[in-house]
Design a protein around this motif. Structure first.
Motif, PDB file in Angstrom:
ATOM      1  N   ASP A   1       0.820  -1.210   0.000  1.00  0.00           N
ATOM      2  CA  ASP A   1       0.000   0.000   0.000  1.00  0.00           C
ATOM      3  C   ASP A   1       0.861   1.271   0.000  1.00  0.00           C
ATOM      4  O   ASP A   1       0.575   2.240   0.694  1.00  0.00           O
ATOM      5  N   TYR A   2       1.923   1.266  -0.805  1.00  0.00           N
ATOM      6  CA  TYR A   2       2.762   2.450  -0.962  1.00  0.00           C
ATOM      7  C   TYR A   2       2.166   3.368  -2.025  1.00  0.00           C
ATOM      8  O   TYR A   2       1.514   2.916  -2.971  1.00  0.00           O
ATOM      9  N   ASN A   3       2.425   4.662  -1.883  1.00  0.00           N
ATOM     10  CA  ASN A   3       2.049   5.634  -2.912  1.00  0.00           C
ATOM     11  C   ASN A   3       3.066   6.764  -2.902  1.00  0.00           C
ATOM     12  O   ASN A   3       4.014   6.757  -2.106  1.00  0.00           O
ATOM     13  N   ASP A   4       2.873   7.735  -3.775  1.00  0.00           N
ATOM     14  CA  ASP A   4       3.838   8.835  -3.885  1.00  0.00           C
ATOM     15  C   ASP A   4       3.984   9.600  -2.570  1.00  0.00           C
ATOM     16  O   ASP A   4       5.090  10.013  -2.197  1.00  0.00           O
ATOM     17  N   THR A   5       2.883   9.761  -1.859  1.00  0.00           N
ATOM     18  CA  THR A   5       2.925  10.487  -0.584  1.00  0.00           C
ATOM     19  C   THR A   5       3.802   9.772   0.428  1.00  0.00           C
ATOM     20  O   THR A   5       4.558  10.411   1.174  1.00  0.00           O
ATOM     21  N   VAL A   6       3.712   8.448   0.482  1.00  0.00           N
ATOM     22  CA  VAL A   6       4.552   7.667   1.400  1.00  0.00           C
ATOM     23  C   VAL A   6       6.028   7.936   1.140  1.00  0.00           C
ATOM     24  O   VAL A   6       6.799   8.191   2.074  1.00  0.00           O
ATOM     25  N   PHE A   7       6.424   7.919  -0.115  1.00  0.00           N
ATOM     26  CA  PHE A   7       7.834   8.112  -0.455  1.00  0.00           C
ATOM     27  C   PHE A   7       8.297   9.533  -0.126  1.00  0.00           C
ATOM     28  O   PHE A   7       9.395   9.726   0.409  1.00  0.00           O
TER      29      PHE A   7
END
Length: 433
Positions: A72-78
């Motif tokens: 459940d990774y997305n750009d915000t996580v990174f």
């Protein structure tokens, strides 16, 4: 003619090497650091999100995309990780880049694996930068490694990290672990079944560790292996009591809860597989048996345990299950009583009393099938009665039905047992004023 043959052979070897090399992908690591450097040039959060998307996730390999979906990774996580942990990332960066220098070792490990298990099916190995919560997993025939965790070392700057479990993981690691980790995950791509039972899942993980050890031809350095070896009798006895259950609390994926005694299911599974291998006359067949064990077939797994001779005593499965179930906590009563009608709508609290002292702070409630308009709970007030009674704040209206479900996903007794009822429906009806 001789020269033509030589050219043909060279082309064949070059082609084989090219195909073999193409199974290892590290471009996501390079792309991440390009994105990281670009993000350092702006303070605009929106621009950072655009950069991580353009330079990292949009360019991502199938492995990165599968890793993002699985965790459940997305750009915000990174971007959040880049903003919160600059010291950590700068110290881990050189380590992640060394993975490219280990390509030959990684390929050699798979060749060795093929030697001990000729039926090995090809898988692809993807090394990425993840969201700081997974060192490795698999998706289909893809091995997915989060290099930011897998290459952490005792020397890594962890001053920004709050996660004590993560710090302890880094304290035990070396860059050599990346090869054995890859073999461990590679074996997962060969396995069948995903039965959520302590015995099955422990053997499944332990099988991967044993195969990694056979490939590396040296003992693995894992905290759970050293801890388990130092507490063998105690760990083995507790495992026997819980191995036929689905309660992973004491055994698997519990690093943040159990500290140094975490993941002992890996240790037990490793020892079961090691015992099976050691007692087998035909070692190649033993490897095949271990890798191809069907984890959806309880009888096959239990037969494997018996043949391993890990337990010298006779195992009475039904007796163990019965004794385990006697220890499960359950709801003794609710106030107002479950199913009551004409409850006073002016009450502001309801109480749920359990048969055992429960772990405070671990609660799990679901809506009933009737939906959120039937949910009375507004807040969790806390535990009382020696942590046996949970007090919940409620907001009630006259002449209305209320329902909610207590699940055993989070509720656990202090001695480590989950709630007996998987989904317990609590309902009552208020009276008319």
């Amino acid at each position: 003619m001789k020269r033509i043959s030589t050219i043909i052979l060279s082309l064949v070897f070059a082609s084989a090497f090219s195909q073999k090399s193409a199974k290892i992908f590290t471009s996501d690591i390079d792309n991440f650091w390009v994105a990281y450097d670009s993000i350092q040039k702006t303070n605009d959060h929106t621009q950072k999100l655009a950069l991580i998307k353009k330079l990292y996730t949009d360019k991502g390999t199938p492995g990165l995309k599968a890793f993002m979906k699985a965790r459940d990774y997305n750009d915000t996580v990174f971007v959040n990780i880049i903003e919160k942990y600059p010291k950590f990332l700068n110290s881990i960066r050189p380590n992640t880049l060394t993975i490219k220098t280990k390509t030959n070792e990684l390929e050699a490990s798979i060749i060795k694996l093929k030697e001990i298990y000729p039926d090995l099916k090809e898988a692809e190995m993807y090394f990425t930068i993840g969201g700081l919560n997974s060192g490795g997993t698999v998706s289909g025939k893809m091995v997915l490694v989060g290099a930011e965790l897998a290459t952490g070392l005792p020397s890594t700057d962890i001053s920004e990290l709050k996660d004590e479990w993560l710090k302890s993981v880094f304290a035990m690691q070396s860059l050599d672990n990346i090869v054995s980790l890859n073999v461990h995950e590679y074996i997962h791509t060969q396995q069948t079944g995903d039965r959520r039972r302590v015995l099955s899942q422990s053997i499944k993980e332990g099988a991967c560790d044993l195969m990694a050890e056979l490939v590396m031809n040296k003992p693995l350095e894992r905290k759970y292996l050293s801890y388990g070896a130092a507490h063998t009798a105690e760990v083995k006895n507790l495992f026997k009591k819980e191995m036929f259950t689905g309660n992973f609390t004491n055994w698997l994926y519990n690093g943040r809860q159990k500290g140094e005694s975490a993941d002992l299911g890996y240790y037990i599974g490793y020892e079961i597989c090691k015992s099976y291998y050691r007692n087998a006359k035909d070692k190649k067949k033993a490897v095949k048996d271990i890798i191809e064990l069907n984890y959806n077939n309880d009888k096959a797994v239990e037969d494997f345990l018996t043949r391993s001779k890990f337990f010298t005593e006779k195992i009475d499965k039904q007796k163990l299950i019965s004794e385990y179930e006697k220890n499960l906590p359950y709801v003794v009563k609710t106030d107002p009583a479950n199913g009551t009608v004409n409850v006073n709508a002016d009450i502001k609290e309801i109480r749920i009393t359990f048969s055992k002292e429960m772990v405070p702070g671990n609660y799990s409630f679901n809506l009933s099938d009737k939906g959120k308009e039937y949910m009375p709970i507004t807040k969790v007030i806390g535990m009382e009665n020696g942590d046996k009674t949970l007090v919940l704040g409620v907001d009630l209206k006259p002449g209305k039905e209320y329902e909610f479900v207590i699940t055993n996903k989070s509720f656990a007794s202090k001695d480590g047992y989950p709630l007996k009822d998987e989904n317990l429906l609590i309902k009552f009806k208020t009276g008319n004023k």
